[in-house]
Design a protein around this motif. Sequence first.
Motif, PDB file in Angstrom:
ATOM      1  N   GLY A  82       0.785  -1.228   0.000  1.00  0.00           N
ATOM      2  CA  GLY A  82       0.000   0.000   0.000  1.00  0.00           C
ATOM      3  C   GLY A  82       0.816   1.277   0.000  1.00  0.00           C
ATOM      4  N   MET A  83       2.104   1.161  -0.327  1.00  0.00           N
ATOM      5  CA  MET A  83       2.943   2.355  -0.359  1.00  0.00           C
ATOM      6  C   MET A  83       2.592   3.222  -1.571  1.00  0.00           C
ATOM      7  N   ARG A  84       2.806   4.522  -1.416  1.00  0.00           N
ATOM      8  CA  ARG A  84       2.484   5.450  -2.501  1.00  0.00           C
ATOM      9  C   ARG A  84       3.727   6.048  -3.146  1.00  0.00           C
ATOM     10  N   ALA A  85       4.852   5.961  -2.441  1.00  0.00           N
ATOM     11  CA  ALA A  85       6.053   6.624  -2.939  1.00  0.00           C
ATOM     12  C   ALA A  85       7.292   5.788  -2.649  1.00  0.00           C
ATOM     13  N   VAL A  86       8.248   5.880  -3.560  1.00  0.00           N
ATOM     14  CA  VAL A  86       9.538   5.201  -3.363  1.00  0.00           C
ATOM     15  C   VAL A  86      10.657   6.231  -3.459  1.00  0.00           C
ATOM     16  N   ILE A  87      11.789   5.856  -2.867  1.00  0.00           N
ATOM     17  CA  ILE A  87      12.962   6.718  -2.926  1.00  0.00           C
ATOM     18  C   ILE A  87      14.194   5.863  -3.174  1.00  0.00           C
ATOM     19  N   CYS A  88      15.175   6.425  -3.867  1.00  0.00           N
ATOM     20  CA  CYS A  88      16.449   5.726  -4.012  1.00  0.00           C
ATOM     21  C   CYS A  88      17.579   6.729  -4.189  1.00  0.00           C
ATOM     22  N   ALA A  89      18.781   6.250  -3.891  1.00  0.00           N
ATOM     23  CA  ALA A  89      20.013   6.943  -4.267  1.00  0.00           C
ATOM     24  C   ALA A  89      20.528   6.244  -5.493  1.00  0.00           C
ATOM     25  N   SER A  90      21.211   6.993  -6.369  1.00  0.00           N
ATOM     26  CA  SER A  90      21.650   6.310  -7.576  1.00  0.00           C
ATOM     27  C   SER A  90      22.775   7.018  -8.294  1.00  0.00           C
ATOM     28  N   THR A  91      23.595   6.188  -8.972  1.00  0.00           N
ATOM     29  CA  THR A  91      24.545   6.728  -9.941  1.00  0.00           C
ATOM     30  C   THR A  91      23.870   6.824 -11.315  1.00  0.00           C
TER      31      THR A  91
END
Length: 351
Positions: free
Chosen positions: A76-85
């Motif tokens: 039921g999550m609405r948002a995701v986050i990541c760090a990235s190259t």
Amino acid sequence: GTGWRGIIEAYGDRIGVPDEAEVVSLHEGNTPLVPAPYLSELTGCRVLVKVEGANPTGSFKDRGMTVAMTHAKAAGMRAVICASTGNTSASAAAYATRAGMTSAVLVPQGKIAMGKLAQSVVHGARILQVRGSFDDCLELARKTAAEYPVTLVNSVNPVRLAGQKTAAFEICDALGTAPDVHCLPVGNAGNITAYWAGYSQYADEGRSDRAPAMFGFQAAGAAPLVSGEPVASPETVATAIRVGSPASWTGAVDAKNASNGLFEAITDERILDAYRLLASKEGVFVEPASASSIAGLLATSADGRLPSGSTVVCTVTGHGLKDPDTALADMVEVEPLPVDPDAVATALELS
Ligand code: F0G
């Protein structure tokens, strides 16, 4: 049927996704395992390249992202986050869109290849450039996800690695068993950890009669696993693997030790040589980081650590179009021609 429908459809029972979950997929996986005759001749081995640039967003990250996003949506999550190259963010942006979620990506300012930035832009990610390294971005993303209602989709999320195991499954399914040696680039070290888990799982299930020696290659300016200590200011032309403090450090070391493998550092010059060679001799265009597996193949063949006669798979992790600037640096500028066939013939030295 409509053909291949992604890695959860193909290998879901070996990955583990929530029952009844709606699968978030762009039909990733099933990438080409292409024989490399020129490299085989050079090394005296049977060399094949696993072309991960053929995934929907142009890198292997899609294998993990379909699983991470399927879990996040089921929860039921609405948002995701990541760090990235750059590649994780491109993949997260696309799969979040597919899932009807929003994505936020933290990237080191000025240090990600142009194609990858373009992908995050078109998919509508919230792009946050950070005055810092990838390692700084990852720490920020972890802290944010710990305190706010957003799911971290970096490979520190174990379901990502479960998805990335499927590349090893595909290779074993194609060859009938595992190769003798597997070469791959190493940055944050999730992928080498995932491949080893996949090969081990297939061997345990009796679906392959061996597991390969894992050869992990890092850029010389960002080679913490080779030196044995974190690198404070990593630098390399292979921006995808510009990582100083790999999150899956232990997993990578375990994979190397358990498989009788090795880690090696490759200079930027050698990476770019391999990059040009793969494109010009085998017809496979990859981004610089991906070419470190080819440079490593050549280095270990030359110094005798790669036994001749071996079957070797090199994973090339991302598409060459991700980083047009590096490719175009080699372009020779010539005067535009008039619309005249004689001028074309003269330019091509046909007459
Ligand atoms: N090759 C490419 C093209 C990558 O983008 C990465 C990692 C790697 C190799 C190394 O894989 O981190 O599992 O050891 N890219 C991450 C990113 C860091 O943010 O896209 P790893």
